[in-house]
Write an enzyme that holds these catalytic residues in place. Sequence first.
Site, PDB file in Angstrom:
ATOM      1  N   HIS A   1      12.777  -2.811   1.819  1.00 24.39           N
ATOM      2  CA  HIS A   1      12.264  -1.495   2.222  1.00 24.39           C
ATOM      3  C   HIS A   1      13.215  -0.413   1.729  1.00 24.39           C
ATOM      4  O   HIS A   1      14.441  -0.569   1.825  1.00 24.39           O
ATOM      5  CB  HIS A   1      12.153  -1.381   3.748  1.00 24.39           C
ATOM      6  CG  HIS A   1      11.264  -2.428   4.334  1.00 24.39           C
ATOM      7  ND1 HIS A   1       9.896  -2.350   4.270  1.00 24.39           N
ATOM      8  CD2 HIS A   1      11.551  -3.588   4.962  1.00 24.39           C
ATOM      9  CE1 HIS A   1       9.378  -3.425   4.845  1.00 24.39           C
ATOM     10  NE2 HIS A   1      10.355  -4.190   5.262  1.00 24.39           N
TER      11      HIS A   1
ATOM     12  N   TYR B   1      11.486   8.598   1.194  1.00 26.14           N
ATOM     13  CA  TYR B   1      11.449   7.514   0.207  1.00 26.14           C
ATOM     14  C   TYR B   1      12.153   7.849  -1.114  1.00 26.14           C
ATOM     15  O   TYR B   1      12.250   7.000  -1.998  1.00 26.14           O
ATOM     16  CB  TYR B   1       9.997   7.113  -0.066  1.00 26.14           C
ATOM     17  CG  TYR B   1       9.296   6.594   1.174  1.00 26.14           C
ATOM     18  CD1 TYR B   1       9.758   5.461   1.821  1.00 26.14           C
ATOM     19  CD2 TYR B   1       8.188   7.255   1.708  1.00 26.14           C
ATOM     20  CE1 TYR B   1       9.147   4.986   2.969  1.00 26.14           C
ATOM     21  CE2 TYR B   1       7.560   6.779   2.854  1.00 26.14           C
ATOM     22  CZ  TYR B   1       8.048   5.654   3.481  1.00 26.14           C
ATOM     23  OH  TYR B   1       7.444   5.181   4.614  1.00 26.14           O
TER      24      TYR B   1
ATOM     25  N   SER C   1      13.392   2.609   3.147  1.00 33.72           N
ATOM     26  CA  SER C   1      13.940   3.250   4.350  1.00 33.72           C
ATOM     27  C   SER C   1      14.421   2.176   5.328  1.00 33.72           C
ATOM     28  O   SER C   1      14.023   1.016   5.229  1.00 33.72           O
ATOM     29  CB  SER C   1      12.862   4.114   5.014  1.00 33.72           C
ATOM     30  OG  SER C   1      11.775   3.309   5.460  1.00 33.72           O
TER      31      SER C   1
ATOM     32  N   ASN D   1       8.010  -5.583  -1.009  1.00 38.97           N
ATOM     33  CA  ASN D   1       7.976  -4.437  -0.104  1.00 38.97           C
ATOM     34  C   ASN D   1       6.522  -4.316   0.344  1.00 38.97           C
ATOM     35  O   ASN D   1       5.690  -3.801  -0.391  1.00 38.97           O
ATOM     36  CB  ASN D   1       8.434  -3.156  -0.818  1.00 38.97           C
ATOM     37  CG  ASN D   1       8.457  -1.976   0.141  1.00 38.97           C
ATOM     38  OD1 ASN D   1       7.851  -2.025   1.221  1.00 38.97           O
ATOM     39  ND2 ASN D   1       9.139  -0.909  -0.230  1.00 38.97           N
TER      40      ASN D   1
ATOM     41  N   ARG E   1       5.471  10.856  -2.707  1.00 36.74           N
ATOM     42  CA  ARG E   1       5.138  10.631  -1.302  1.00 36.74           C
ATOM     43  C   ARG E   1       6.374  10.795  -0.420  1.00 36.74           C
ATOM     44  O   ARG E   1       7.361  10.075  -0.617  1.00 36.74           O
ATOM     45  CB  ARG E   1       4.618   9.193  -1.193  1.00 36.74           C
ATOM     46  CG  ARG E   1       4.455   8.675   0.193  1.00 36.74           C
ATOM     47  CD  ARG E   1       4.321   7.160   0.190  1.00 36.74           C
ATOM     48  NE  ARG E   1       4.063   6.701   1.533  1.00 36.74           N
ATOM     49  CZ  ARG E   1       4.351   5.485   1.973  1.00 36.74           C
ATOM     50  NH1 ARG E   1       4.906   4.604   1.170  1.00 36.74           N
ATOM     51  NH2 ARG E   1       4.093   5.166   3.211  1.00 36.74           N
TER      52      ARG E   1
ATOM     53  N   PRO F   1       0.799  -1.221   0.000  1.00 35.08           N
ATOM     54  CA  PRO F   1       0.000   0.000   0.000  1.00 35.08           C
ATOM     55  C   PRO F   1       0.836   1.277   0.000  1.00 35.08           C
ATOM     56  O   PRO F   1       1.891   1.337   0.632  1.00 35.08           O
ATOM     57  CB  PRO F   1      -0.816  -0.100   1.302  1.00 35.08           C
ATOM     58  CG  PRO F   1      -0.076  -1.077   2.148  1.00 35.08           C
ATOM     59  CD  PRO F   1       0.563  -2.037   1.199  1.00 35.08           C
ATOM     60  N   ASN F   2       0.345   2.234  -0.739  1.00 34.24           N
ATOM     61  CA  ASN F   2       0.902   3.593  -0.843  1.00 34.24           C
ATOM     62  C   ASN F   2       2.173   3.674  -1.692  1.00 34.24           C
ATOM     63  O   ASN F   2       2.658   4.771  -1.980  1.00 34.24           O
ATOM     64  CB  ASN F   2       1.168   4.202   0.551  1.00 34.24           C
ATOM     65  CG  ASN F   2      -0.088   4.281   1.383  1.00 34.24           C
ATOM     66  OD1 ASN F   2      -1.085   4.826   0.922  1.00 34.24           O
ATOM     67  ND2 ASN F   2      -0.081   3.728   2.581  1.00 34.24           N
TER      68      ASN F   2
ATOM     69  N   ARG G   1       7.351   0.772  13.549  1.00 37.64           N
ATOM     70  CA  ARG G   1       7.925   0.226  12.313  1.00 37.64           C
ATOM     71  C   ARG G   1       9.081  -0.732  12.604  1.00 37.64           C
ATOM     72  O   ARG G   1       9.669  -1.316  11.697  1.00 37.64           O
ATOM     73  CB  ARG G   1       8.438   1.351  11.413  1.00 37.64           C
ATOM     74  CG  ARG G   1       7.368   2.276  10.894  1.00 37.64           C
ATOM     75  CD  ARG G   1       7.984   3.310   9.949  1.00 37.64           C
ATOM     76  NE  ARG G   1       7.151   4.480   9.851  1.00 37.64           N
ATOM     77  CZ  ARG G   1       6.169   4.644   8.960  1.00 37.64           C
ATOM     78  NH1 ARG G   1       5.915   3.719   8.077  1.00 37.64           N
ATOM     79  NH2 ARG G   1       5.441   5.755   8.945  1.00 37.64           N
TER      80      ARG G   1
ATOM     81  N   HIS H   1       4.282  -4.530   9.207  1.00 34.73           N
ATOM     82  CA  HIS H   1       4.345  -4.431  10.658  1.00 34.73           C
ATOM     83  C   HIS H   1       3.221  -5.173  11.394  1.00 34.73           C
ATOM     84  O   HIS H   1       3.295  -5.322  12.605  1.00 34.73           O
ATOM     85  CB  HIS H   1       4.385  -2.952  11.054  1.00 34.73           C
ATOM     86  CG  HIS H   1       5.394  -2.174  10.251  1.00 34.73           C
ATOM     87  ND1 HIS H   1       6.742  -2.462  10.292  1.00 34.73           N
ATOM     88  CD2 HIS H   1       5.262  -1.176   9.324  1.00 34.73           C
ATOM     89  CE1 HIS H   1       7.383  -1.649   9.458  1.00 34.73           C
ATOM     90  NE2 HIS H   1       6.504  -0.862   8.854  1.00 34.73           N
TER      91      HIS H   1
ATOM     92  N   GLU I   1      12.563  -9.578   1.667  1.00 33.37           N
ATOM     93  CA  GLU I   1      11.779  -8.445   2.180  1.00 33.37           C
ATOM     94  C   GLU I   1      12.586  -7.186   1.897  1.00 33.37           C
ATOM     95  O   GLU I   1      13.783  -7.124   2.208  1.00 33.37           O
ATOM     96  CB  GLU I   1      11.556  -8.624   3.683  1.00 33.37           C
ATOM     97  CG  GLU I   1      10.816  -7.462   4.316  1.00 33.37           C
ATOM     98  CD  GLU I   1      10.737  -7.590   5.839  1.00 33.37           C
ATOM     99  OE1 GLU I   1      10.993  -8.696   6.384  1.00 33.37           O
ATOM    100  OE2 GLU I   1      10.449  -6.567   6.478  1.00 33.37           O
TER     101      GLU I   1
ATOM    102  N   ALA J   1       3.289  -0.646   4.930  1.00 35.15           N
ATOM    103  CA  ALA J   1       2.921  -0.704   6.350  1.00 35.15           C
ATOM    104  C   ALA J   1       2.400  -2.087   6.762  1.00 35.15           C
ATOM    105  O   ALA J   1       2.410  -2.424   7.956  1.00 35.15           O
ATOM    106  CB  ALA J   1       1.885   0.373   6.664  1.00 35.15           C
TER     107      ALA J   1
ATOM    108  N   ARG K   1      13.234   4.587  12.431  1.00 34.37           N
ATOM    109  CA  ARG K   1      12.004   5.380  12.367  1.00 34.37           C
ATOM    110  C   ARG K   1      11.098   5.062  13.570  1.00 34.37           C
ATOM    111  O   ARG K   1      11.583   4.586  14.584  1.00 34.37           O
ATOM    112  CB  ARG K   1      11.336   5.125  11.021  1.00 34.37           C
ATOM    113  CG  ARG K   1      12.265   5.478   9.839  1.00 34.37           C
ATOM    114  CD  ARG K   1      11.605   5.244   8.501  1.00 34.37           C
ATOM    115  NE  ARG K   1      10.393   6.056   8.369  1.00 34.37           N
ATOM    116  CZ  ARG K   1       9.426   5.795   7.485  1.00 34.37           C
ATOM    117  NH1 ARG K   1       9.547   4.763   6.663  1.00 34.37           N
ATOM    118  NH2 ARG K   1       8.355   6.563   7.427  1.00 34.37           N
TER     119      ARG K   1
HETATM  120  C1  DQA Z   1       8.398   0.990   3.700  1.00 37.86           C
HETATM  121  C2  DQA Z   1       8.498   1.188   5.220  1.00 37.86           C
HETATM  122  C3  DQA Z   1       7.125   1.032   5.884  1.00 37.86           C
HETATM  123  O1  DQA Z   1       7.224   1.253   7.282  1.00 37.86           O
HETATM  124  C4  DQA Z   1       6.143   2.040   5.309  1.00 37.86           C
HETATM  125  O2  DQA Z   1       4.875   1.854   5.866  1.00 37.86           O
HETATM  126  C5  DQA Z   1       6.096   2.023   3.822  1.00 37.86           C
HETATM  127  C6  DQA Z   1       7.349   1.884   3.066  1.00 37.86           C
HETATM  128  C7  DQA Z   1       9.749   1.281   2.996  1.00 37.86           C
HETATM  129  O3  DQA Z   1       9.890   0.885   1.842  1.00 37.86           O
HETATM  130  O4  DQA Z   1      10.616   1.935   3.574  1.00 37.86           O
HETATM  131  O5  DQA Z   1       5.047   2.192   3.220  1.00 37.86           O
HETATM  132  O6  DQA Z   1       8.074  -0.364   3.448  1.00 37.86           O
END
Ligand code: DQA
Length: 148
Positions: free
Chosen positions: A100, A23, A102, A74, A18, A10-11, A111, A80, A98, A77, A107
């Site tokens: 990410h 990011y 960030s 990836n 964003r 998501p997102n 997270r 978590h 997995e 959120a 953070r």
């Molecule tokens: C993320 C880290 C997650 O905590 C966050 O909710 C994201 C992006 C990352 O790629 O750093 O949406 O997965």
Amino acid sequence: MGTILLVSGPNLNLLGDREPEIYGTTSLADLVEIARATAAAHGHDVEHVQANGEGALIDAIHGARGRCDAIVINPGAFTHYAYAIADALAAFSGPIIELHLSNTHRRDAWRHRSVVSPVATGVIMGFGANGYRLAIEAVAGCLTEGRS
Ligand code: DQA
């Protein structure tokens, strides 16, 4: 030649726009292109799916069973707290990375926990767009060594 499923949670469709200070400014389409180019250099294909809903991500992971050789995910959120995604990944046989952008450990406290890490072969985080290249390199190594 193998097929790697790249799963974006998501997102992540908003990447580039964003929170660029966290990011970066690379769009998801460009990250997918980095993954594809890296995979191609190792003789592999990348299939990509992005979804904002947990169910669609689970369906995509199920669809990879017996068809794809590895998964790079990836989960955004969902990382978590989404036990159903962890269960779906556990039912996949093959390497799982997995990924990410960030470093989630630098953070918010919420997270710091990943429910996905226990079912992943390994984790790459904190390297921004470069992580997409590193994750595919890691998968290629696993596939060559027959490791999951
Ligand atoms: C993320 C880290 C997650 O905590 C966050 O909710 C994201 C992006 C990352 O790629 O750093 O949406 O997965």
